[in-house]
Design an enzyme around this catalytic site. Sequence first.
Site, PDB file in Angstrom:
ATOM      1  N   THR A 350       0.788  -1.112  -0.051  1.00 32.16           N
ATOM      2  CA  THR A 350       0.097  -0.140  -0.110  1.00 32.16           C
ATOM      3  C   THR A 350       0.847   1.419  -0.119  1.00 32.16           C
ATOM      4  O   THR A 350       2.200   1.139   0.308  1.00 32.16           O
ATOM      5  CB  THR A 350      -0.948   0.054   1.195  1.00 32.16           C
ATOM      6  OG1 THR A 350      -1.741  -1.077   1.202  1.00 32.16           O
ATOM      7  CG2 THR A 350      -1.722   1.337   1.409  1.00 32.16           C
ATOM      8  N   GLY A 433      -1.385  -3.649   5.468  1.00 26.54           N
ATOM      9  CA  GLY A 433      -2.252  -4.738   5.339  1.00 26.54           C
ATOM     10  C   GLY A 433      -3.188  -4.951   6.776  1.00 26.54           C
ATOM     11  O   GLY A 433      -3.489  -3.937   7.492  1.00 26.54           O
TER      12      GLY A 433
END
Length: 528
Positions: A350, A433
């Site tokens: 991410t 995550g």
Amino acid sequence: MRDFQFPGRSPVRATEAMAATSHPLATLAAIDMLRSGGNAMDAAVCAAAVQAVVEPQSTGIGGDCFVLYCPKGQGEVLAFNGSGRAPAAATVEWYLENGFSELPKQGPHAVTIPGAVDAWCRLLEDHGRKGIADALAPASHYAENGYVVHDRVAFDWEDPETDLSLDEAAARIFLPGGKPPRAGDVHRQPELAETLRIIARSGRAGFYEGAVAEDIVGRLRHLGGLHTLDDFAATKGDYKTPVGISYGGYGIHQMPPNNQGLTALLMLNVLSGFELSALDPNGAERLHLEIEAGRLAYRDRDNLIGDQDHVAVPVKELLSGAYADRLRAAIDRERAMTNLPRLELPGSDTVYISVVDRDRNAVSFINSTYYSFGSGVVGPKTGVVMQNRGSSFRLDPNHPNSIAPGKRPMHTIMPGMMTKNGRAVMPFGVMGGGYQPFGHVHLLTNMIDFGMDPQQALDAPRVFYNNDVVETERNVRADAVEGLRSRGHQLVEPHHPLGGGQAVLIDWEKGTLTGASDPRKDGLALGY
């Protein structure tokens, strides 16, 4: 103040504006946007677009985003949900009838309709000074002309969670010569460059309608997916009311469900009943309390969080003081709990972006394709990597996170915003995550309870409870390791460092900004 005889970095300090990302090219693009007259939202979208090119394992225009925004740093915090939904034909019954016992991690059935491009366009229209063409220009340049692969990107690329060789386009673009690029190599994505130019010309419609959507939907349906052009055309993000609590005299704001941000708030509520400031910040007792609070909060996350447009989530009850008292009472300061369900929390790749401009517009922005290279499905003509957020859905029709037409999955990526007395104090975020609630709590308690600056708070050693073991970074002190073991925790060293984050702290009295970027990634903070 840090000890300058040890490795590390100082926080970045400035007065006018600050941007912090996990990649130098993205931070530079954000600063260039700010210095050319753009505001914090323009800069954040610009940085996210660059990272969609130069961190292809972590993010892309085939993914989702969430944003917290405080205009001029004062008043209401706005939340925008740019996460995608399941196809209209995606029902629990269809998957069960076709032999699925769970949603796969890779391939077409892991793909939800991406929400990032819609969100970027909407946020720029509502809050930016410049348009999508300006925001995408640096990203288009790097995709067409090439970018140097940075070290953390290469590390992730070499060991992806997704098998890139299974998709012809993925292998051609992301395994040049049959292998992942190494740090220092130059990589190009010409198909993605053309896609970005189409979006720059046509805006949102350039992605969700026409040739780009046709390429993506055609590939997904060829592989057996349920996606349609109508699903893409109907994609629309929306503004939500953030959820929040008070901790240590600060307001802590998160995205509401379908987002897991509630998990961090649960953890903070539980920890608020302990005098953390009296403990050693890197000692076993502090880390043990964080672990145990996390285990309780994640149990509730996995049992209760879903898309509130489809299911009721008891947010008020979960964030009540009485509930926190009940959870806290289950924690033994000297012994790990043995009666909680096993947690199996996937990692993810991410990017998180924190920007504050001269008007003190504060943006907390996160963008992702979930697993490394998402679903592994790539549009052959467009070069778009499709996310695998659909793999988070359940196939139990009675579960709040069961798959359903047009439903959003429980989402891990979570931007944060800290406020005080009606003003923004710090847009912040920690990637990774399932680790992200732990990361938010560790960062915030490091600052609020232990007085660390944002860089010290990000640098500090981390632990994470997952798969019935405590992942313990190598820099956790030996006495803390022994203290955790003596409390019954089984410890393992993680293969990857735990998360990565950014933050920009606003000092309203001094008129200064302090930026920080996690050393676990390639990025940096810059200001002027």
